[in-house]
Design a protein around this motif. Sequence first.
Motif, PDB file in Angstrom:
ATOM      1  N   THR A  11       0.645  -1.328   0.290  1.00 47.79           N
ATOM      2  CA  THR A  11       0.250   0.462   0.015  1.00 47.79           C
ATOM      3  C   THR A  11       0.792   0.949   0.190  1.00 47.79           C
ATOM      4  O   THR A  11       2.114   1.263   0.570  1.00 47.79           O
ATOM      5  CB  THR A  11      -0.594   0.351   1.458  1.00 47.79           C
ATOM      6  OG1 THR A  11      -1.975  -1.093   1.588  1.00 47.79           O
ATOM      7  CG2 THR A  11      -1.717   0.886   1.351  1.00 47.79           C
ATOM      8  N   ILE A  12       0.602   2.194  -0.979  1.00 50.14           N
ATOM      9  CA  ILE A  12       1.632   3.499  -1.089  1.00 50.14           C
ATOM     10  C   ILE A  12       0.696   4.747  -0.561  1.00 50.14           C
ATOM     11  O   ILE A  12      -0.927   4.014  -1.008  1.00 50.14           O
ATOM     12  CB  ILE A  12       2.202   3.454  -2.300  1.00 50.14           C
ATOM     13  CG1 ILE A  12       0.949   3.917  -3.428  1.00 50.14           C
ATOM     14  CG2 ILE A  12       2.963   2.339  -2.436  1.00 50.14           C
ATOM     15  CD1 ILE A  12       1.469   4.001  -4.345  1.00 50.14           C
ATOM     16  N   ASN A  13       0.838   5.672   0.064  1.00 54.20           N
ATOM     17  CA  ASN A  13       0.032   7.269   0.584  1.00 54.20           C
ATOM     18  C   ASN A  13       0.599   7.893  -1.238  1.00 54.20           C
ATOM     19  O   ASN A  13       1.520   8.112  -1.467  1.00 54.20           O
ATOM     20  CB  ASN A  13       0.984   7.581   0.980  1.00 54.20           C
ATOM     21  CG  ASN A  13       0.251   6.307   2.643  1.00 54.20           C
ATOM     22  OD1 ASN A  13      -1.098   5.797   2.443  1.00 54.20           O
ATOM     23  ND2 ASN A  13       0.390   6.536   3.812  1.00 54.20           N
ATOM     24  N   ASP A  17      -2.177  15.111  -5.986  1.00 51.51           N
ATOM     25  CA  ASP A  17      -1.573  15.665  -7.413  1.00 51.51           C
ATOM     26  C   ASP A  17      -0.482  14.094  -8.070  1.00 51.51           C
ATOM     27  O   ASP A  17      -1.399  13.739  -9.374  1.00 51.51           O
ATOM     28  CB  ASP A  17      -0.316  16.654  -7.351  1.00 51.51           C
ATOM     29  CG  ASP A  17      -0.395  16.771  -8.353  1.00 51.51           C
ATOM     30  OD1 ASP A  17      -0.810  17.336  -8.998  1.00 51.51           O
ATOM     31  OD2 ASP A  17       0.944  16.688  -8.877  1.00 51.51           O
ATOM     32  N   GLU A  18      -0.220  13.765  -7.223  1.00 50.02           N
ATOM     33  CA  GLU A  18       0.137  12.463  -7.352  1.00 50.02           C
ATOM     34  C   GLU A  18      -0.665  11.018  -8.808  1.00 50.02           C
ATOM     35  O   GLU A  18      -0.584  10.394  -8.699  1.00 50.02           O
ATOM     36  CB  GLU A  18       1.340  11.671  -6.579  1.00 50.02           C
ATOM     37  CG  GLU A  18       2.774  12.571  -5.809  1.00 50.02           C
ATOM     38  CD  GLU A  18       2.928  11.995  -4.739  1.00 50.02           C
ATOM     39  OE1 GLU A  18       4.614  12.495  -4.369  1.00 50.02           O
ATOM     40  OE2 GLU A  18       2.707  11.102  -4.381  1.00 50.02           O
ATOM     41  N   ALA A  19      -1.522  11.211  -6.931  1.00 52.30           N
ATOM     42  CA  ALA A  19      -3.003  10.071  -7.624  1.00 52.30           C
ATOM     43  C   ALA A  19      -3.803  10.555  -8.758  1.00 52.30           C
ATOM     44  O   ALA A  19      -3.529   9.838  -9.546  1.00 52.30           O
ATOM     45  CB  ALA A  19      -3.591   9.494  -6.494  1.00 52.30           C
ATOM     46  N   ASN A  20      -3.823  11.875  -9.139  1.00 51.89           N
ATOM     47  CA  ASN A  20      -4.230  12.145 -10.365  1.00 51.89           C
ATOM     48  C   ASN A  20      -3.693  11.759 -11.226  1.00 51.89           C
ATOM     49  O   ASN A  20      -4.167  11.795 -12.402  1.00 51.89           O
ATOM     50  CB  ASN A  20      -4.862  14.039 -10.115  1.00 51.89           C
ATOM     51  CG  ASN A  20      -5.770  14.456  -9.352  1.00 51.89           C
ATOM     52  OD1 ASN A  20      -6.766  12.707  -8.918  1.00 51.89           O
ATOM     53  ND2 ASN A  20      -5.816  14.699  -8.453  1.00 51.89           N
ATOM     54  N   ARG A  21      -2.250  12.456 -11.012  1.00 53.67           N
ATOM     55  CA  ARG A  21      -1.294  12.453 -12.239  1.00 53.67           C
ATOM     56  C   ARG A  21      -1.631  10.546 -13.026  1.00 53.67           C
ATOM     57  O   ARG A  21      -0.639  10.590 -14.019  1.00 53.67           O
ATOM     58  CB  ARG A  21       0.037  12.874 -11.945  1.00 53.67           C
ATOM     59  CG  ARG A  21      -0.031  14.135 -11.769  1.00 53.67           C
ATOM     60  CD  ARG A  21       1.369  14.691 -11.107  1.00 53.67           C
ATOM     61  NE  ARG A  21       2.358  14.584 -12.540  1.00 53.67           N
ATOM     62  CZ  ARG A  21       4.031  15.197 -12.090  1.00 53.67           C
ATOM     63  NH1 ARG A  21       4.370  14.631 -10.530  1.00 53.67           N
ATOM     64  NH2 ARG A  21       4.549  14.301 -12.911  1.00 53.67           N
ATOM     65  N   THR A  34      -1.037  -1.037 -12.149  1.00 50.62           N
ATOM     66  CA  THR A  34      -0.214  -2.032 -11.370  1.00 50.62           C
ATOM     67  C   THR A  34       0.886  -1.978 -12.606  1.00 50.62           C
ATOM     68  O   THR A  34       2.200  -2.185 -11.763  1.00 50.62           O
ATOM     69  CB  THR A  34      -1.384  -3.742 -10.984  1.00 50.62           C
ATOM     70  OG1 THR A  34      -2.247  -3.101 -10.386  1.00 50.62           O
ATOM     71  CG2 THR A  34      -0.211  -4.704 -10.657  1.00 50.62           C
ATOM     72  N   ASP A  35       0.600  -1.842 -13.901  1.00 52.06           N
ATOM     73  CA  ASP A  35       2.151  -2.508 -14.991  1.00 52.06           C
ATOM     74  C   ASP A  35       2.695  -1.631 -15.477  1.00 52.06           C
ATOM     75  O   ASP A  35       4.039  -1.650 -14.521  1.00 52.06           O
ATOM     76  CB  ASP A  35       1.010  -2.221 -16.136  1.00 52.06           C
ATOM     77  CG  ASP A  35       0.504  -3.934 -16.445  1.00 52.06           C
ATOM     78  OD1 ASP A  35       0.696  -4.977 -15.172  1.00 52.06           O
ATOM     79  OD2 ASP A  35      -0.506  -4.228 -17.337  1.00 52.06           O
ATOM     80  N   VAL A  36       2.131   0.383 -14.739  1.00 56.29           N
ATOM     81  CA  VAL A  36       2.464   1.196 -14.910  1.00 56.29           C
ATOM     82  C   VAL A  36       3.646   1.154 -13.489  1.00 56.29           C
ATOM     83  O   VAL A  36       4.544   1.392 -13.257  1.00 56.29           O
ATOM     84  CB  VAL A  36       1.706   2.503 -14.718  1.00 56.29           C
ATOM     85  CG1 VAL A  36       2.889   3.705 -14.367  1.00 56.29           C
ATOM     86  CG2 VAL A  36       1.282   2.862 -15.208  1.00 56.29           C
ATOM     87  N   ILE A  37       3.176   0.910 -12.133  1.00 57.48           N
ATOM     88  CA  ILE A  37       4.239   0.875 -11.374  1.00 57.48           C
ATOM     89  C   ILE A  37       5.259  -0.229 -11.275  1.00 57.48           C
ATOM     90  O   ILE A  37       6.219  -0.663 -11.085  1.00 57.48           O
ATOM     91  CB  ILE A  37       3.846   1.362  -9.978  1.00 57.48           C
ATOM     92  CG1 ILE A  37       2.406   1.586  -9.504  1.00 57.48           C
ATOM     93  CG2 ILE A  37       4.310   0.183  -8.874  1.00 57.48           C
ATOM     94  CD1 ILE A  37       1.320   1.985  -8.399  1.00 57.48           C
ATOM     95  N   ARG A  38       5.249  -1.553 -12.128  1.00 56.94           N
ATOM     96  CA  ARG A  38       6.009  -2.521 -12.089  1.00 56.94           C
ATOM     97  C   ARG A  38       6.554  -2.143 -13.134  1.00 56.94           C
ATOM     98  O   ARG A  38       7.668  -2.217 -12.781  1.00 56.94           O
ATOM     99  CB  ARG A  38       5.783  -3.755 -12.328  1.00 56.94           C
ATOM    100  CG  ARG A  38       4.479  -4.526 -11.519  1.00 56.94           C
ATOM    101  CD  ARG A  38       4.004  -5.690 -12.178  1.00 56.94           C
ATOM    102  NE  ARG A  38       3.257  -6.827 -11.163  1.00 56.94           N
ATOM    103  CZ  ARG A  38       1.858  -7.252 -11.667  1.00 56.94           C
ATOM    104  NH1 ARG A  38       1.356  -7.297 -13.037  1.00 56.94           N
ATOM    105  NH2 ARG A  38       1.307  -7.576 -10.390  1.00 56.94           N
TER     106      ARG A  38
END
Length: 54
Positions: A11-13, A17-21, A34-38
């Motif tokens: 889990t990340i906080n 702005d980061e979530a919207n981006r 998930t794919d983008v973060i991986r």
Amino acid sequence: MNKKWTVKRITINLTSDEANRLEKYCQQTGRPTTDVIRELIRRLAHNPSSEKLN
């Protein structure tokens, strides 16, 4: 090739702005979060200079 996955849920906080981006990027590219973060994590593994956080 058969890849075996060991799964660890994290889990990340994020700031709003980061979530919207991230959400906007995923919508524009049609890729799941998930794919983008991986992909970003895999890039870190191949870039030794990014391991220096100081």
